[in-house]
Design an enzyme around this catalytic site. Sequence first.
Site, PDB file in Angstrom:
ATOM      1  N   TYR A 209      40.146  25.075  -4.974  1.00  0.00           N
ATOM      2  CA  TYR A 209      40.167  23.862  -5.793  1.00  0.00           C
ATOM      3  C   TYR A 209      40.850  24.152  -7.111  1.00  0.00           C
ATOM      4  O   TYR A 209      40.481  25.085  -7.824  1.00  0.00           O
ATOM      5  CB  TYR A 209      38.718  23.420  -6.017  1.00  0.00           C
ATOM      6  CG  TYR A 209      38.548  22.098  -6.714  1.00  0.00           C
ATOM      7  CD1 TYR A 209      39.251  20.973  -6.287  1.00  0.00           C
ATOM      8  CD2 TYR A 209      37.667  21.959  -7.781  1.00  0.00           C
ATOM      9  CE1 TYR A 209      39.088  19.746  -6.918  1.00  0.00           C
ATOM     10  CE2 TYR A 209      37.488  20.744  -8.412  1.00  0.00           C
ATOM     11  CZ  TYR A 209      38.205  19.642  -7.983  1.00  0.00           C
ATOM     12  OH  TYR A 209      38.032  18.426  -8.602  1.00  0.00           O
TER      13      TYR A 209
ATOM     14  N   LYS B  19      32.527  25.995   3.831  1.00  0.00           N
ATOM     15  CA  LYS B  19      32.759  24.553   3.908  1.00  0.00           C
ATOM     16  C   LYS B  19      34.118  24.303   4.529  1.00  0.00           C
ATOM     17  O   LYS B  19      35.090  24.930   4.115  1.00  0.00           O
ATOM     18  CB  LYS B  19      32.694  23.957   2.501  1.00  0.00           C
ATOM     19  CG  LYS B  19      32.718  22.461   2.465  1.00  0.00           C
ATOM     20  CD  LYS B  19      33.483  21.920   1.276  1.00  0.00           C
ATOM     21  CE  LYS B  19      34.970  22.064   1.479  1.00  0.00           C
ATOM     22  NZ  LYS B  19      35.789  21.556   0.379  1.00  0.00           N
TER      23      LYS B  19
ATOM     24  N   ASP C 215       5.743  -1.757  11.555  1.00  0.00           N
ATOM     25  CA  ASP C 215       5.163  -0.526  11.018  1.00  0.00           C
ATOM     26  C   ASP C 215       4.375   0.239  12.067  1.00  0.00           C
ATOM     27  O   ASP C 215       3.346   0.831  11.775  1.00  0.00           O
ATOM     28  CB  ASP C 215       4.293  -0.832   9.787  1.00  0.00           C
ATOM     29  CG  ASP C 215       3.098  -1.724  10.111  1.00  0.00           C
ATOM     30  OD1 ASP C 215       3.003  -2.213  11.257  1.00  0.00           O
ATOM     31  OD2 ASP C 215       2.254  -1.937   9.217  1.00  0.00           O
TER      32      ASP C 215
ATOM     33  N   ARG D 155       0.805  -1.218   0.000  1.00  0.00           N
ATOM     34  CA  ARG D 155       0.000   0.000   0.000  1.00  0.00           C
ATOM     35  C   ARG D 155       0.842   1.274   0.000  1.00  0.00           C
ATOM     36  O   ARG D 155       0.346   2.357  -0.292  1.00  0.00           O
ATOM     37  CB  ARG D 155      -0.958  -0.015   1.211  1.00  0.00           C
ATOM     38  CG  ARG D 155      -2.098  -1.000   1.048  1.00  0.00           C
ATOM     39  CD  ARG D 155      -2.833  -1.256   2.347  1.00  0.00           C
ATOM     40  NE  ARG D 155      -2.134  -2.222   3.201  1.00  0.00           N
ATOM     41  CZ  ARG D 155      -2.543  -2.604   4.407  1.00  0.00           C
ATOM     42  NH1 ARG D 155      -3.653  -2.102   4.910  1.00  0.00           N
ATOM     43  NH2 ARG D 155      -1.855  -3.479   5.104  1.00  0.00           N
TER      44      ARG D 155
ATOM     45  N   GLU E 148      -9.652 -10.627  12.296  1.00  0.00           N
ATOM     46  CA  GLU E 148      -9.299  -9.662  11.252  1.00  0.00           C
ATOM     47  C   GLU E 148     -10.568  -9.114  10.611  1.00  0.00           C
ATOM     48  O   GLU E 148     -11.560  -9.828  10.480  1.00  0.00           O
ATOM     49  CB  GLU E 148      -8.413 -10.322  10.194  1.00  0.00           C
ATOM     50  CG  GLU E 148      -7.032 -10.688  10.705  1.00  0.00           C
ATOM     51  CD  GLU E 148      -6.310  -9.507  11.339  1.00  0.00           C
ATOM     52  OE1 GLU E 148      -6.071  -8.511  10.631  1.00  0.00           O
ATOM     53  OE2 GLU E 148      -6.004  -9.572  12.540  1.00  0.00           O
TER      54      GLU E 148
HETATM   55  C1  UD1 Z   1      -1.970  -6.515  11.522  1.00  0.00           C
HETATM   56  C2  UD1 Z   1      -2.820  -7.441  12.384  1.00  0.00           C
HETATM   57  C3  UD1 Z   1      -4.063  -6.693  12.821  1.00  0.00           C
HETATM   58  C4  UD1 Z   1      -3.670  -5.446  13.581  1.00  0.00           C
HETATM   59  C5  UD1 Z   1      -2.730  -4.569  12.732  1.00  0.00           C
HETATM   60  C6  UD1 Z   1      -2.194  -3.439  13.572  1.00  0.00           C
HETATM   61  C7  UD1 Z   1      -2.354  -9.670  11.503  1.00  0.00           C
HETATM   62  C8  UD1 Z   1      -2.900 -10.818  10.753  1.00  0.00           C
HETATM   63  N1  UD1 Z   1      -3.168  -8.615  11.629  1.00  0.00           N
HETATM   64  O1  UD1 Z   1      -2.719  -6.185  10.360  1.00  0.00           O
HETATM   65  O2  UD1 Z   1      -4.852  -7.515  13.674  1.00  0.00           O
HETATM   66  O3  UD1 Z   1      -4.820  -4.713  13.945  1.00  0.00           O
HETATM   67  O4  UD1 Z   1      -1.611  -5.350  12.265  1.00  0.00           O
HETATM   68  O5  UD1 Z   1      -1.494  -2.529  12.786  1.00  0.00           O
HETATM   69  O6  UD1 Z   1      -1.243  -9.764  11.987  1.00  0.00           O
HETATM   70  N2  UD1 Z   1       4.665  -9.447   8.111  1.00  0.00           N
HETATM   71  C9  UD1 Z   1       5.742 -10.304   7.956  1.00  0.00           C
HETATM   72  N3  UD1 Z   1       5.576 -11.422   7.178  1.00  0.00           N
HETATM   73  C10 UD1 Z   1       4.405 -11.721   6.565  1.00  0.00           C
HETATM   74  C11 UD1 Z   1       3.316 -10.832   6.733  1.00  0.00           C
HETATM   75  C12 UD1 Z   1       3.465  -9.710   7.522  1.00  0.00           C
HETATM   76  O7  UD1 Z   1       6.826 -10.066   8.494  1.00  0.00           O
HETATM   77  O8  UD1 Z   1       4.356 -12.747   5.908  1.00  0.00           O
HETATM   78  C13 UD1 Z   1       4.829  -8.256   8.955  1.00  0.00           C
HETATM   79  C14 UD1 Z   1       4.641  -6.956   8.196  1.00  0.00           C
HETATM   80  O9  UD1 Z   1       5.890  -6.488   7.689  1.00  0.00           O
HETATM   81  C15 UD1 Z   1       4.065  -6.031   9.260  1.00  0.00           C
HETATM   82  C16 UD1 Z   1       3.380  -6.973  10.224  1.00  0.00           C
HETATM   83  O10 UD1 Z   1       3.842  -8.270   9.938  1.00  0.00           O
HETATM   84  O11 UD1 Z   1       5.069  -5.318   9.964  1.00  0.00           O
HETATM   85  C17 UD1 Z   1       1.861  -6.926  10.072  1.00  0.00           C
HETATM   86  O12 UD1 Z   1       1.513  -7.159   8.730  1.00  0.00           O
HETATM   87  P1  UD1 Z   1       0.520  -6.209   7.948  1.00  0.00           P
HETATM   88  O13 UD1 Z   1       0.292  -6.779   6.627  1.00  0.00           O
HETATM   89  O14 UD1 Z   1       0.941  -4.804   8.063  1.00  0.00           O
HETATM   90  O15 UD1 Z   1      -0.806  -6.479   8.834  1.00  0.00           O
HETATM   91  P2  UD1 Z   1      -2.062  -5.547   9.014  1.00  0.00           P
HETATM   92  O16 UD1 Z   1      -3.014  -5.831   7.915  1.00  0.00           O
HETATM   93  O17 UD1 Z   1      -1.648  -4.178   9.228  1.00  0.00           O
HETATM   94 CA    CA Z   2       0.181  -2.993   9.211  1.00  0.00          CA
END
Ligand code: UD1
Ligand code: CA
Length: 498
Positions: free
Chosen positions: A402, A366, A118, A28, A170
């Site tokens: 220079y 500088k 994030d 996104r 979710e």
């Molecule tokens: C996730 C939560 C949601 C919560 C929200 C809060 C899940 C399923 N859902 O949703 O309940 O309200 O965060 O912000 O976790 N990631 C990996 N590997 C993967 C997938 C994701 O490392 O295979 C990491 C992403 O980089 C991210 C985090 O997991 O930092 C969450 O993934 P993201 O896709 O952002 O989940 P959300 O839809 O935001």
């Molecule tokens: Ca997220």
Amino acid sequence: MSEPLQPGAAPEGGIAAVVVLAAGQGTRMRSALPKVLHALGGRSMLGHVLAATEPLAARHTLVVVGAGREAVEEHLAQVAPGAQPVLQAEQRGSGHAAAVALAAVPELEGPVLLVNGDAPLLTAGTLAALVEGHRAAGSVFTVLTSEVGDPTGLGRIIRGPGGEVRAIVEERDATDEQRAVREVNAGVYVANAATLRRVLSGLATDNAQGEQYLTDALAPLADGGAPVAAVRAADPDDVLGCNDRRELAARRRTLNDRVLDELMRAGVTVVDPATTWVDVTATVAPDALLEPGVHLRGTTSVATGAVVGPDTTLVDAAVGEGATVLRSHVLGSEVGPHATVGPFSYLRPGTRLAAGAKVGAFVETKNVQVGEDSKVPHLSYVGDATIGRGANIGAATVFVNYDGVAKHHTHVGDHVRIGSDTMLVAPVTVGDGAYTAAGSVITTDVPPGAMGVARARQRNVAGWVRRRRPGTAAARAAEAAGDAGAETAADTHADASE
Ligand code: UD1
Ligand code: CA
């Protein structure tokens, strides 16, 4: 719900490992840069998360990487060399990511903190409260939650009749009734390592995204009667995630507001918080004044009584007590106490202005030391130089540093007067108390106390205008002034004579 602990307070028992989930694509964001590397307030999102977890002093910090892994690993090596990247080769969901992390530390026992990469507004205090809530409840899985106005897109916290937490659902998989819940999952959890390993190994993918959700770990534990818990964040802003550029801008604004609030509470005047941006890594002392349009970045420090702005950017700069920097751009430089800069000047790395020094308007510097009370008031370039104390550099002076291949140094002594429009061709030294004549091109050293003159003598060709530009306004003006056009070869010389 427990109160947030003091940031930095190590919770009893401690955390065995911190796992940061940072392998997701971040689709996104629509960016070539991995999502967690997008920056706000002077750090990447990932950097903010790691800074918040640092006071937990966990033995292991594991960062799950995948999408854009090279860039994320390189960044980690810079900002958190102690953190261990763990590769999740295929992004099969947050639950899968957590399992991959735990597999990298097979012997690990005890409580593990898992956090989305994030969530840049998380604070150490909120994490400490979560860890403490987990411990106090004797829980095996504790989720950080928050009550929000608009829960769109977030996992909902489902509670039982007694208020006990039962599941995280979710949004895409939620019923209408569940969607109406405004308590949401922050994406931060504390879980017992052994319990988590077991439950993650049984996660299904029968959901809207066909992924293993970390959030699905809670319900089977709750159903099986295991102690699970939810801790509400004291500040709902703390838990806000960041999935696209609009959210990034909003998080940046919130973070900046926090930084400015803290500064103002500590005694800094911020004239216009809406246009003042201060990195979390910058420091400003009480009774400093930040005018509108000020950006303080990196390791910048501003001392008490200093006035910065309006419209000034300082990057890794140190501004001393009572100094002034007006409408200027300053990088990697020191502005000494009561020194003044600007308007409209550009100080580049290695510029050091001693106490009371002045860099005025339209000056670029500088790698230069400007001594106490010395002045570079107007329209000059000063590079690779040392200037003593009490010196004055005339308008439009250029330090010619220079030669097309190498940079050379210029030394200007104490109480020197460099005449306007002097070219100082380095390497060259102008001794203490020496002068240079305006318009000189100085290529050899000027001894202390000498006047360096290096320019052609002036010759006036009398009557030239009347002869060569007859009938012009200039010729008429000359005639009116009494110019008869005499052919005298009057040589006027304006140099200071010996
Ligand atoms: C996730 C939560 C949601 C919560 C929200 C809060 C899940 C399923 N859902 O949703 O309940 O309200 O965060 O912000 O976790 N990631 C990996 N590997 C993967 C997938 C994701 O490392 O295979 C990491 C992403 O980089 C991210 C985090 O997991 O930092 C969450 O993934 P993201 O896709 O952002 O989940 P959300 O839809 O935001
Ligand atoms: Ca997220």
